[in-house]
Design a protein around this motif. Structure first.
Motif, PDB file in Angstrom:
ATOM      1  N   GLN A   1      37.073  41.142  39.704  1.00 60.58           N
ATOM      2  CA  GLN A   1      37.877  41.006  41.060  1.00 60.58           C
ATOM      3  C   GLN A   1      39.370  41.153  40.829  1.00 60.58           C
ATOM      4  O   GLN A   1      40.083  41.491  41.715  1.00 60.58           O
ATOM      5  N   PHE A   2      39.767  40.888  39.540  1.00 58.46           N
ATOM      6  CA  PHE A   2      41.124  41.107  39.332  1.00 58.46           C
ATOM      7  C   PHE A   2      41.932  42.413  39.528  1.00 58.46           C
ATOM      8  O   PHE A   2      42.980  42.515  39.631  1.00 58.46           O
ATOM      9  N   GLU A   3      40.948  43.361  39.538  1.00 59.11           N
ATOM     10  CA  GLU A   3      41.535  44.829  39.757  1.00 59.11           C
ATOM     11  C   GLU A   3      41.891  45.046  40.877  1.00 59.11           C
ATOM     12  O   GLU A   3      42.703  46.122  41.082  1.00 59.11           O
ATOM     13  N   VAL A   4      41.647  44.374  41.942  1.00 59.53           N
ATOM     14  CA  VAL A   4      42.157  44.609  43.343  1.00 59.53           C
ATOM     15  C   VAL A   4      43.089  43.639  43.887  1.00 59.53           C
ATOM     16  O   VAL A   4      43.823  43.882  45.028  1.00 59.53           O
ATOM     17  N   ARG A   5      43.116  42.436  43.124  1.00 56.18           N
ATOM     18  CA  ARG A   5      43.852  41.337  43.850  1.00 56.18           C
ATOM     19  C   ARG A   5      45.295  41.773  44.122  1.00 56.18           C
ATOM     20  O   ARG A   5      45.976  41.516  45.270  1.00 56.18           O
ATOM     21  N   SER A   6      46.066  42.216  42.989  1.00 54.34           N
ATOM     22  CA  SER A   6      47.467  42.904  43.606  1.00 54.34           C
ATOM     23  C   SER A   6      47.605  43.882  44.536  1.00 54.34           C
ATOM     24  O   SER A   6      48.680  43.830  45.338  1.00 54.34           O
ATOM     25  N   SER A   7      46.574  44.757  44.528  1.00 49.74           N
ATOM     26  CA  SER A   7      46.675  45.876  45.660  1.00 49.74           C
ATOM     27  C   SER A   7      46.643  45.025  47.273  1.00 49.74           C
ATOM     28  O   SER A   7      47.311  45.540  48.300  1.00 49.74           O
TER      29      SER A   7
END
Length: 295
Positions: A100-106
């Protein structure tokens, strides 16, 4: 209650998400290309204005601002709409892979861009209903990631059909509007007007052609590229151009796949979904081919 029946189900989810990103990639490519067409045409106008004694440089720069469009048509809003659909697909994949961390900032970045679409008085420059359609999906994605409950998150994402369709219809309406000239067609008309003014200026600028033949030839080449691209896209005799027609066909195929996805994504044998995705895949390829052939 939808139930996950083992990892085999994830193949259907990953297929749907993968085809969704291909569609959003094609749409994004078209938006970026037309934006570049308009801005390049406007840059030629600015250069011509700077190169002639009677040129109005400030007017040319103002003309370039029109390439970004206004209100519901604002190019930045179309970017956010495309990003949101793609982020939905990426979030599905992230939940399946437990990353999940891979899309949070996007997601946070896209929400910030949506919130920034306001005038100097702080009022939204986009129709509130359209903003809500996009914001509701972004809110769901953010909440699913914050709670980080894998199976429950996947269930919620699969169940988000109505909000997803509303988001896609906002994007569809940009390209083709059965009731009036679409914002996309208006964008092309603006680009054609900017480019046509440059063509006239280059034709009249004989001193410049003599003094700077290479630069003049490049300007004429760019004007030709713009003219060809616009011709394959503009509506003619009341019918939408080939490129937007195929883009809308791909969006419609995606919209048609959403309820099937909701019904079958978590089944052990989602055959109807996979058949539906075949049609969606074909429409996306046709749209991409039309986009690339239009230059």
């Amino acid at each position: 209650m939808l139930a996950l029946a083992g990892c085999a189900n994830y193949k259907a989810i990953t297929n749907f998400a993968g085809e969704t990103t291909k569609m959003t990639g094609a749409v994004r490519q078209e938006i970026q290309q037309v934006a570049k067409l308009c801005n390049d045409a406007a840059d030629v106008r600015v250069l011509l204005s700077e190169s002639t004694p009677t040129g109005d440089v400030e007017a040319a720069k103002e003309l370039k601002k029109s390439c970004g469009l206004t209100g519901d048509a604002t190019v930045a809003f179309q970017d956010v709409t495309v990003d949101t659909l793609e982020l939905y697909a990426r979030t599905l994949l992230a939940m399946v892979d437990d990353k999940q961390f891979e899309v949070r900032s996007s997601i946070q970045g896209t929400a910030k861009k949506l919130g920034a679409l306001k005038d100097k008085d702080g009022a939204s420059i986009v129709n509130p209903k359209k903003v809500t359609a996009v914001a509701s999906v972004l809110s769901l994605l953010a909440d699913v990631l914050v709670k980080a409950e894998r199976e429950e998150g996947i269930r919620r994402l699969v169940a988000a059909g109505p909000d997803l369709v509303a988001n896609a219809r906002v994007l569809r309406n940009f390209f083709v509007d059965e009731a009036q000239q679409s914002n996309y067609d208006g964008w092309l008309t603006t680009t054609a007007r900017v480019s046509r003014g440059s063509e006239i200026s280059v034709g009249m600028g004989k001193p410049m052609a003599v003094a700077e033949p290479i630069r003049t030839a490049e300007m004429r080449r760019q004007i030709g590229v713009t003219s060809k691209a616009i011709d394959s896209r503009l509506a003619k005799a009341g019918k939408a151009g080939d490129v937007p027609t195929k883009i809308v066909a791909a969006i419609d195929a995606w919209i048609a796949s959403v309820p099937v996805f909701q019904q079958e994504a978590l089944k052990s044998d989602p055959r109807a979904l996979l058949n539906q995705l075949d049609d969606f895949r074909t429409k996306t390829l046709e749209a991409r081919d039309a986009i690339e052939a239009g230059f």
